[in-house]
Write a protein that holds these residues in place. Structure first.
Motif, PDB file in Angstrom:
ATOM      1  N   ASN A  22      13.075 -11.198  -7.785  1.00 33.96           N
ATOM      2  CA  ASN A  22      11.834 -11.481  -7.076  1.00 33.96           C
ATOM      3  C   ASN A  22      11.292 -10.213  -6.409  1.00 33.96           C
ATOM      4  N   GLU A  23       9.965 -10.192  -6.216  1.00 28.15           N
ATOM      5  CA  GLU A  23       9.332  -9.102  -5.483  1.00 28.15           C
ATOM      6  C   GLU A  23       9.046  -9.574  -4.069  1.00 28.15           C
ATOM      7  N   TYR A  24       9.364  -8.719  -3.087  1.00 26.16           N
ATOM      8  CA  TYR A  24       9.228  -9.106  -1.688  1.00 26.16           C
ATOM      9  C   TYR A  24       8.222  -8.215  -0.983  1.00 26.16           C
ATOM     10  N   ASN A  25       7.265  -8.834  -0.326  1.00 29.19           N
ATOM     11  CA  ASN A  25       6.269  -8.116   0.463  1.00 29.19           C
ATOM     12  C   ASN A  25       6.840  -7.873   1.854  1.00 29.19           C
ATOM     13  N   LEU A  26       7.684  -6.850   1.950  1.00 31.48           N
ATOM     14  CA  LEU A  26       8.341  -6.518   3.206  1.00 31.48           C
ATOM     15  C   LEU A  26       8.204  -5.023   3.458  1.00 31.48           C
ATOM     16  N   THR A  27       8.101  -4.646   4.725  1.00 31.56           N
ATOM     17  CA  THR A  27       8.188  -3.254   5.132  1.00 31.56           C
ATOM     18  C   THR A  27       9.577  -3.012   5.700  1.00 31.56           C
ATOM     19  N   LEU A  28      10.230  -1.959   5.237  1.00 30.44           N
ATOM     20  CA  LEU A  28      11.526  -1.586   5.781  1.00 30.44           C
ATOM     21  C   LEU A  28      11.320  -0.415   6.725  1.00 30.44           C
ATOM     22  N   ASN A  29      11.647  -0.584   7.986  1.00 32.42           N
ATOM     23  CA  ASN A  29      11.547   0.490   8.958  1.00 32.42           C
ATOM     24  C   ASN A  29      12.947   0.990   9.296  1.00 32.42           C
ATOM     25  N   VAL A  30      13.227   2.229   8.867  1.00 33.28           N
ATOM     26  CA  VAL A  30      14.540   2.816   9.118  1.00 33.28           C
ATOM     27  C   VAL A  30      14.509   3.389  10.528  1.00 33.28           C
ATOM     28  N   ALA A  31      15.109   2.672  11.465  1.00 32.15           N
ATOM     29  CA  ALA A  31      15.008   3.005  12.878  1.00 32.15           C
ATOM     30  C   ALA A  31      16.139   3.899  13.368  1.00 32.15           C
ATOM     31  N   ASP A  32      17.138   4.136  12.510  1.00 32.84           N
ATOM     32  CA  ASP A  32      18.257   5.022  12.868  1.00 32.84           C
ATOM     33  C   ASP A  32      18.748   5.669  11.580  1.00 32.84           C
ATOM     34  N   ASP A  33      19.526   6.726  11.700  1.00 35.30           N
ATOM     35  CA  ASP A  33      20.105   7.339  10.506  1.00 35.30           C
ATOM     36  C   ASP A  33      20.837   6.274   9.704  1.00 35.30           C
ATOM     37  N   ALA A  34      20.546   6.212   8.410  1.00 41.13           N
ATOM     38  CA  ALA A  34      21.135   5.137   7.615  1.00 41.13           C
ATOM     39  C   ALA A  34      21.228   5.535   6.152  1.00 41.13           C
ATOM     40  N   THR A  35      22.266   5.021   5.488  1.00 38.11           N
ATOM     41  CA  THR A  35      22.383   5.091   4.038  1.00 38.11           C
ATOM     42  C   THR A  35      22.134   3.696   3.491  1.00 38.11           C
ATOM     43  N   ILE A  36      21.095   3.580   2.681  1.00 40.97           N
ATOM     44  CA  ILE A  36      20.729   2.296   2.083  1.00 40.97           C
ATOM     45  C   ILE A  36      20.947   2.386   0.579  1.00 40.97           C
ATOM     46  N   VAL A  37      21.629   1.418   0.008  1.00 37.64           N
ATOM     47  CA  VAL A  37      21.893   1.368  -1.424  1.00 37.64           C
ATOM     48  C   VAL A  37      20.997   0.323  -2.060  1.00 37.64           C
ATOM     49  N   PHE A  38      20.222   0.717  -3.066  1.00 41.88           N
ATOM     50  CA  PHE A  38      19.492  -0.230  -3.914  1.00 41.88           C
ATOM     51  C   PHE A  38      20.416  -0.595  -5.067  1.00 41.88           C
ATOM     52  N   GLU A  39      20.796  -1.863  -5.124  1.00 39.78           N
ATOM     53  CA  GLU A  39      21.793  -2.311  -6.088  1.00 39.78           C
ATOM     54  C   GLU A  39      21.184  -3.362  -7.012  1.00 39.78           C
ATOM     55  N   VAL A  40      21.616  -3.345  -8.259  1.00 40.79           N
ATOM     56  CA  VAL A  40      21.125  -4.304  -9.244  1.00 40.79           C
ATOM     57  C   VAL A  40      21.906  -5.604  -9.132  1.00 40.79           C
ATOM     58  N   GLY A  41      21.160  -6.711  -8.957  1.00 42.78           N
ATOM     59  CA  GLY A  41      21.747  -8.033  -9.085  1.00 42.78           C
ATOM     60  C   GLY A  41      21.299  -8.588 -10.423  1.00 42.78           C
ATOM     61  N   THR A  42      20.344  -9.518 -10.395  1.00 43.00           N
ATOM     62  CA  THR A  42      19.739  -9.966 -11.644  1.00 43.00           C
ATOM     63  C   THR A  42      18.647  -9.012 -12.106  1.00 43.00           C
ATOM     64  N   SER A  43      18.247  -8.083 -11.222  1.00 43.31           N
ATOM     65  CA  SER A  43      17.261  -7.052 -11.565  1.00 43.31           C
ATOM     66  C   SER A  43      17.398  -5.933 -10.546  1.00 43.31           C
ATOM     67  N   GLY A  44      16.532  -4.945 -10.674  1.00 48.24           N
ATOM     68  CA  GLY A  44      16.462  -3.935  -9.632  1.00 48.24           C
ATOM     69  C   GLY A  44      15.742  -4.480  -8.408  1.00 48.24           C
ATOM     70  N   VAL A  45      15.825  -3.735  -7.319  1.00 45.07           N
ATOM     71  CA  VAL A  45      15.119  -4.104  -6.090  1.00 45.07           C
ATOM     72  C   VAL A  45      13.618  -3.950  -6.310  1.00 45.07           C
ATOM     73  N   LYS A  46      12.830  -4.924  -5.842  1.00 47.55           N
ATOM     74  CA  LYS A  46      11.376  -4.880  -5.983  1.00 47.55           C
ATOM     75  C   LYS A  46      10.742  -5.128  -4.623  1.00 47.55           C
ATOM     76  N   LEU A  47      10.212  -4.052  -4.021  1.00 43.74           N
ATOM     77  CA  LEU A  47       9.546  -4.162  -2.728  1.00 43.74           C
ATOM     78  C   LEU A  47       8.049  -3.948  -2.902  1.00 43.74           C
ATOM     79  N   ASP A  48       7.270  -4.888  -2.421  1.00 44.41           N
ATOM     80  CA  ASP A  48       5.812  -4.748  -2.431  1.00 44.41           C
ATOM     81  C   ASP A  48       5.354  -4.363  -1.025  1.00 44.41           C
ATOM     82  N   GLY A  49       6.008  -3.390  -0.464  1.00 47.65           N
ATOM     83  CA  GLY A  49       5.708  -2.905   0.873  1.00 47.65           C
ATOM     84  C   GLY A  49       6.325  -1.538   1.028  1.00 47.65           C
ATOM     85  N   GLU A  50       5.987  -0.842   2.103  1.00 52.42           N
ATOM     86  CA  GLU A  50       6.453   0.530   2.255  1.00 52.42           C
ATOM     87  C   GLU A  50       7.794   0.603   2.973  1.00 52.42           C
ATOM     88  N   ILE A  51       8.406   1.774   2.832  1.00 50.30           N
ATOM     89  CA  ILE A  51       9.580   2.131   3.629  1.00 50.30           C
ATOM     90  C   ILE A  51       9.136   3.203   4.606  1.00 50.30           C
TER      91      ILE A  51
END
Length: 336
Positions: A22-51
């Motif tokens: 699914n595609e998600y209309n979400l904004t991800l706000n990285v508020a602290d130092d972070a390592t984020i992994v985009f991982e494949v489940g049934t598909s790749g990550v689909k964001l319809d919003g900014e980081i």
């Protein structure tokens, strides 16, 4: 799926985001130092919003799995913030596609900030800058963003290492183009662009005023560091302009009547003059570039008339352990 449509998700630590088709209309706000992994489940990550990355913070974004991940809103840095994108070239379909909106850079500094660095390693990245028309009755100009770099902002260095990049700069009418990689801002400050062991396919989308790798066109006051290229394949395209002017493929862009743009050296560390000539011959020149352009590398069509637009020359390998300057003071490879 636990968040509401259009919500901003605060990222305050390391974590994984798993694509579920699914595609998600979400904004991800990285508020602290972070390592984020985009991982494949049934598909790749689909964001319809900014980081977004908060001021002074660093996002390390790891792209995993044999699939494409998308961010249809761009990755926008705050003041002194950084982004590190790491992929996996051993997987054929491992890729991150980033598309900006609202005049922003695809990956970079926007809205007057002075960001830190962009680092891309071992990754396939497709990035596209965007444009925004000035509001009606507004005194502010329309703006466009680079695919990787800036839009109405300043930043530190760009490092692309062992990666495969496809990049298109944003564009709104002839006066507001942006390079594919570099400064999409007439009055900004930027550090070095260093590209190592990589394949770059890039175009300045729209009009040919901006460079493909480098800076925006004319009538600005800007400062930029060196462009350093080592062991790379560059597939560059300059699009056709209807205004009878062209910038250079690599360099400060197009000179103008009030330009005061300065940058450092353009260096091909492991390529001789003859090898550079062979690569330039593969670039996609507009059919009228010889008439309305000036140099493939260096200053644009009007640049030689304005001493306030300067750079520190084009340097290539001397075939041994040193470098030699090959330009005429303004640029290299004049098609005339």
């Amino acid at each position: 799926s636990q968040y509401s449509e259009g919500e901003t998700v605060e990222i305050i630590g390391n974590g994984r985001i798993i694509g579920d088709g699914n595609e998600y209309n979400l904004t991800l706000n990285v508020a602290d130092d972070a390592t984020i992994v985009f991982e494949v489940g049934t598909s790749g990550v689909k964001l319809d919003g900014e980081i977004t990355v908060a001021d002074g913070k660093t996002l390390t974004l790891r792209i995993e799995g044999d699939a494409e991940h998308t961010v249809n809103g761009g990755i926008s840095l705050g003041n002194s913030s950084n982004v590190i994108i790491e992929g996996d070239l051993t997987k054929e379909n491992n890729k991150l596609t980033v598309t900006a909106t609202d005049g922003n850079a695809g990956i970079g500094a926007n809205n007057g900030v002075t960001a830190g660095d962009i680092t891309i390693r071992n990754a396939r990245v497709d990035a596209t800058g965007s444009s925004r028309e000035a509001p009606e009755l507004s005194t502010s100009a329309s703006i466009s963003g680079a695919a990787i770099g800036t839009s109405d902002g300043s930043m530190g260095d760009i490092l692309i290492e062992n990666s495969i990049i496809v990049a298109e700069g944003g564009y709104y009418e002839y006066e507001t183009p942006a390079p594919a990689i570099g400064m999409g801002e007439k009055n900004g400050i930027m550090g070095d662009i260093t590209i190592v062991d990589s394949e770059i396919t890039a175009t300045n989308n729209g009009e040919g005023f901006a460079s493909v790798i480098g800076a925006i066109d004319n009538d600005g006051i800007g400062t930029m560091g060196d462009i350093v290229i080592t062991n790379c394949e560059l597939n560059l395209t300059m699009v056709i302009t209807e205004a009878d002017w062209y910038g250079a493929f690599i360099g400060p862009g197009l000179g103008g009547s009030s330009t005061q743009f300065n940058m450092g050296k353009i260096i091909f560390t492991d390529m001789t003059k003859e090898e550079l000539d062979e690569m330039i011959a593969t670039w996609n020149f507009p059919e009228d570039f010889a008439e309305f352009g000036k140099y493939a590398i260096g200053l644009g069509y009007l640049g030689i008339y304005h001493e306030t637009q300067t750079y520190e020359g084009i340097w290539v390998s001397d075939g041994a352990d040193g470098l030699v300057r090959i330009d005429d003071g303004y640029g290299y490879h004049d098609p005339e």
